[in-house]
Design a protein around this motif. Structure first.
Motif, short mmCIF file in Angstrom:
data_model
loop_
_atom_site.label_atom_id
_atom_site.label_comp_id
_atom_site.label_asym_id
_atom_site.label_seq_id
_atom_site.Cartn_x
_atom_site.Cartn_y
_atom_site.Cartn_z
N ALA A 52 10.28 4.94 2.97
CA ALA A 52 10.78 6.10 2.26
C ALA A 52 10.87 5.57 0.52
CB ALA A 52 12.14 6.21 2.62
N GLY A 53 10.91 4.25 0.51
CA GLY A 53 10.81 4.01 -0.95
C GLY A 53 11.14 2.58 -1.11
N TRP A 61 13.95 -4.41 -2.36
CA TRP A 61 14.06 -4.14 -0.79
C TRP A 61 13.21 -2.77 -0.50
CZ3 TRP A 61 18.09 -5.75 -3.51
CH2 TRP A 61 18.56 -6.98 -3.33
N SER A 62 12.50 -2.57 0.49
CA SER A 62 12.07 -1.43 1.11
C SER A 62 12.94 -0.55 1.69
CB SER A 62 10.83 -1.65 1.85
OG SER A 62 9.57 -2.30 1.14
N ILE A 88 22.42 -6.22 -15.59
CA ILE A 88 21.72 -5.71 -14.30
C ILE A 88 21.89 -4.35 -14.08
CG2 ILE A 88 21.45 -6.26 -11.77
CD1 ILE A 88 20.72 -8.73 -13.64
N GLU A 89 20.69 -3.88 -13.66
CA GLU A 89 20.76 -2.49 -13.19
C GLU A 89 20.08 -2.18 -11.93
OE1 GLU A 89 18.22 0.58 -15.32
OE2 GLU A 89 16.88 -1.28 -16.04
N ILE A 90 20.62 -1.28 -11.26
CA ILE A 90 19.92 -0.82 -10.00
C ILE A 90 18.81 0.20 -10.06
CG2 ILE A 90 20.26 0.11 -7.71
CD1 ILE A 90 23.36 -0.57 -7.68
N GLY A 91 17.47 -0.15 -9.60
CA GLY A 91 16.42 0.54 -9.66
C GLY A 91 16.23 1.22 -8.54
N TRP A 92 15.33 2.38 -8.22
CA TRP A 92 14.80 3.03 -6.82
C TRP A 92 13.69 3.85 -7.26
CZ3 TRP A 92 19.80 4.08 -8.51
CH2 TRP A 92 20.13 5.54 -8.92
N ARG A 93 12.91 4.05 -6.46
CA ARG A 93 12.10 4.96 -6.15
C ARG A 93 11.86 5.25 -4.78
NH1 ARG A 93 8.92 3.60 -10.56
NH2 ARG A 93 7.97 1.94 -9.87
N LEU A 94 11.78 6.77 -4.67
CA LEU A 94 11.66 7.25 -3.55
C LEU A 94 10.32 8.23 -3.26
CD1 LEU A 94 15.24 8.33 -2.70
CD2 LEU A 94 14.19 6.27 -1.78
N ASP A 120 0.87 -1.24 0.00
CA ASP A 120 0.03 0.01 -0.04
C ASP A 120 0.83 1.07 0.03
OD1 ASP A 120 -2.39 -1.48 -0.10
OD2 ASP A 120 -2.45 -1.41 2.00
N ALA A 121 2.03 1.33 0.72
CA ALA A 121 2.93 2.48 0.55
C ALA A 121 3.44 2.63 -0.64
CB ALA A 121 4.00 2.04 1.87
N CYS A 122 3.90 1.59 -1.35
CA CYS A 122 4.44 1.45 -2.46
C CYS A 122 3.20 2.15 -3.72
CB CYS A 122 4.83 0.10 -3.17
SG CYS A 122 6.42 -0.52 -2.50
#
Length: 112
Positions: free
Chosen positions: A59-60, A47-48, A74-80, A5-7
């Protein structure tokens, strides 16, 4: 899935997803997309992120994913969450992920 839900809430901020293609305007497709992304990490990881000072505040997230969803790169992805932008969370979260990629995953099928 505990942070599902937070995502969803984070993705509903148009500034957060402004430059990221996705089903953000279709709630059922958005939920299916997110569920699939979380449950299908291909063994790479998803990972959260929680601030040390506020461990209850989502936080993301950060993940390792095949480049363009295909690989083998491979890539590192993130969303905050926008409230956490500019506070160094991405940089701090990346360090253990890189460590994990090189020392825990080792010769993963996508890392060849």
């Amino acid at each position: 899935m505990a942070d599902f839900d937070a995502c969803l809430a984070m993705d509903r901020d148009p500034e957060v997803t402004k430059f990221i293609p996705g089903p953000w305007d279709d709630p059922s497709r958005h939920e299916a997309f997110l569920k699939d992304r979380i449950e299908t990490s291909l063994g790479l990881g998803y990972w959260s992120i929680f601030p040390k000072a506020q461990p209850d505040q989502f936080a993301g997230w950060i993940l390792l994913i095949p480049y363009d969803d295909v690989g083998p790169e491979i890539e590192i992805g993130w969303r905050l969450c926008r409230s956490t932008w500019g506070k160094g969370f991405a940089a701090e979260a990346i360090r253990p992920i890189v460590e994990h990629a090189f020392h825990t995953l080792g010769p993963h099928p996508y890392c060849r």
